[in-house]
Design a protein around this motif. Structure first.
Motif, PDB file in Angstrom:
ATOM      1  N   THR A 289       0.847  -1.191   0.000  1.00  0.00           N
ATOM      2  CA  THR A 289       0.000   0.000   0.000  1.00  0.00           C
ATOM      3  C   THR A 289       0.885   1.245   0.000  1.00  0.00           C
ATOM      4  OG1 THR A 289      -0.143  -0.081   2.424  1.00  0.00           O
ATOM      5  CG2 THR A 289      -1.873  -1.192   1.182  1.00  0.00           C
ATOM      6  N   VAL A 290       0.251   2.432  -0.051  1.00  0.00           N
ATOM      7  CA  VAL A 290       1.038   3.658  -0.170  1.00  0.00           C
ATOM      8  C   VAL A 290       1.641   4.101   1.160  1.00  0.00           C
ATOM      9  CG1 VAL A 290      -0.292   4.489  -2.138  1.00  0.00           C
ATOM     10  CG2 VAL A 290      -0.987   5.144   0.165  1.00  0.00           C
ATOM     11  N   GLY A 291       1.174   3.538   2.281  1.00  0.00           N
ATOM     12  CA  GLY A 291       1.702   3.955   3.579  1.00  0.00           C
ATOM     13  C   GLY A 291       3.207   3.770   3.705  1.00  0.00           C
ATOM     14  N   PRO A 292       3.726   2.537   3.505  1.00  0.00           N
ATOM     15  CA  PRO A 292       5.178   2.349   3.580  1.00  0.00           C
ATOM     16  C   PRO A 292       5.946   3.155   2.530  1.00  0.00           C
ATOM     17  CG  PRO A 292       4.031   0.246   3.749  1.00  0.00           C
ATOM     18  CD  PRO A 292       3.005   1.261   3.371  1.00  0.00           C
ATOM     19  N   VAL A 293       5.356   3.334   1.346  1.00  0.00           N
ATOM     20  CA  VAL A 293       6.015   4.131   0.308  1.00  0.00           C
ATOM     21  C   VAL A 293       6.150   5.584   0.757  1.00  0.00           C
ATOM     22  CG1 VAL A 293       5.882   4.923  -2.087  1.00  0.00           C
ATOM     23  CG2 VAL A 293       5.140   2.611  -1.500  1.00  0.00           C
ATOM     24  N   LEU A 294       5.095   6.131   1.370  1.00  0.00           N
ATOM     25  CA  LEU A 294       5.145   7.501   1.883  1.00  0.00           C
ATOM     26  C   LEU A 294       6.196   7.633   2.974  1.00  0.00           C
ATOM     27  CD1 LEU A 294       4.089  10.391   2.183  1.00  0.00           C
ATOM     28  CD2 LEU A 294       2.297   9.506   3.681  1.00  0.00           C
TER      29      LEU A 294
END
Length: 342
Positions: A289-294
């Motif tokens: 998901t985008v959480g770890p990427v952010l």
């Protein structure tokens, strides 16, 4: 007509809000000294690698990072001509990720869809589980079922979701040999969508939905129960019962609708909260998901990647607030879209 005018006014307000948020996001990202390329150039020069440092300098000029901050911001949103002309968020160019060495749309393209899938599933799970339990608990106050629901609520509120993820990850694998990490079996990575792949995604979706949604379910049970108990003591409910209205229609048509108001009003904050609050769970369960990427983008000062994800969350917020206001006007006859009463 009133709805159309209301939506038009809100669209203008949403646009101005997003412009203000974009400026704030950009300023906050630029507050730490330097940027990804500046830090990389300094490191490469200290290692005696002039060719790589020259490439990094070229990238700084190509993406306008050698210009004043205000000009960098206007280039980023696409309101100012940069080295590549007008090419920014307004034109659909999300920028370049220096950390991943790929365009931002390639980095987050798949993650955005999976993030929305997980969080929409969590929202459905929270409401489907919490509302019936809250209704049962409120209509049977101080019963054994009410005490059980209260205990479940306290456990859900007190248990950190990342800890629950670790417990499930360990014991499901140890006792049943089930791996719940990731969003699908490894053999389906890169494969086109099929029924087998869809089934794998569905089975892997259960654990993150339960883990992320447990605390929200517990909180909603407690709040919904309190709201319903308050509404059930009001005069209009007592009058409906006195006139012989059947208990279930009297409950659903009036007190339940009024008790829903705070939850409908929270829709605008719910999805962004789930995205930001599920970062640790995504790391523990290896969710793409985008959480770890952010988190990685903020740590590495990858400004275009971090900026786009934060703007994506902002868009979710303002659209969610609009939807919550429209739903509130639908379920509560006391709320109108505007205009004077006659």
């Amino acid at each position: 007509m009133a709805i159309a005018l209301y939506i038009l006014r809100r669209a203008v307000t949403m646009l101005l809000t997003l412009v203000a948020i974009s400026a704030l996001v950009f300023v906050v990202i630029k507050l730490p000294p330097g940027d990804y390329l500046s830090n990389q150039i300094a490191e490469l020069r200290s290692q005696g690698d002039p060719a790589a440092a020259a490439k990094a300098e070229f990238l700084r000029a190509q993406y306008g990072l050698d210009r004043p901050v205000w000009e960098q911001y206007l280039i980023w949103i696409g309101a100012w001509s940069g080295p590549n002309g007008f090419s920014g968020l307004l034109q659909g160019d999300w920028g370049w990720s220096f950390e991943f060495q790929r365009p931002v749309n390639e980095v987050v393209g798949g993650a955005l869809g999976l993030t929305l899938l997980v969080n929409v599933a969590v929202v459905i799970f929270v409401h489907v589980i919490a509302i019936p339990i809250a209704i049962y608990s409120a209509t049977r106050q101080y019963s054994w079922g009410d005490y059980a629901a209260t205990l479940l609520g306290y456990i859900g509120l007190a248990t950190p979701n990342f800890l629950l993820a670790l417990i499930l990850l360990f014991y499901l694998n140890r006792w049943f040999g089930i791996s719940i990490g990731g969003m699908m079996d490894a053999r389906y990575d890169g494969e086109p969508m099929s029924m087998a792949k869809l089934g794998s995604i569905g089975s892997h979706l259960i654990a993150p939905v339960v883990v992320i949604g447990l605390s929200g379910t517990a909180a909603m049970i407690r709040r919904m129960r309190a709201n319903l108990l308050d509404e059930l003591q009001k005069q209009y409910t007592i009058t409906a019962k006195a006139k012989g209205m059947r208990p279930m229609p009297a409950l659903i048509k009036y007190p339940f609708r009024m008790a829903l108001n705070p939850f409908v009003a929270d829709i605008g904050n719910l999805l962004p909260h789930l995205i930001s609050g599920s970062v640790l769970v995504s790391l523990v369960l290896s969710l793409p998901t985008v959480g770890p990427v952010l988190l990685q983008a903020l740590k590495q000062q990858d400004q275009f990647l971090a900026g786009f994800i934060l703007m994506f969350v902002a868009v979710l917020t303002v659209v969610g607030m609009l939807l919550s206001d429209l739903l509130l006007a639908t379920i509560d006859p006391r709320i109108r879209f505007g205009g004077r009463k006659r």
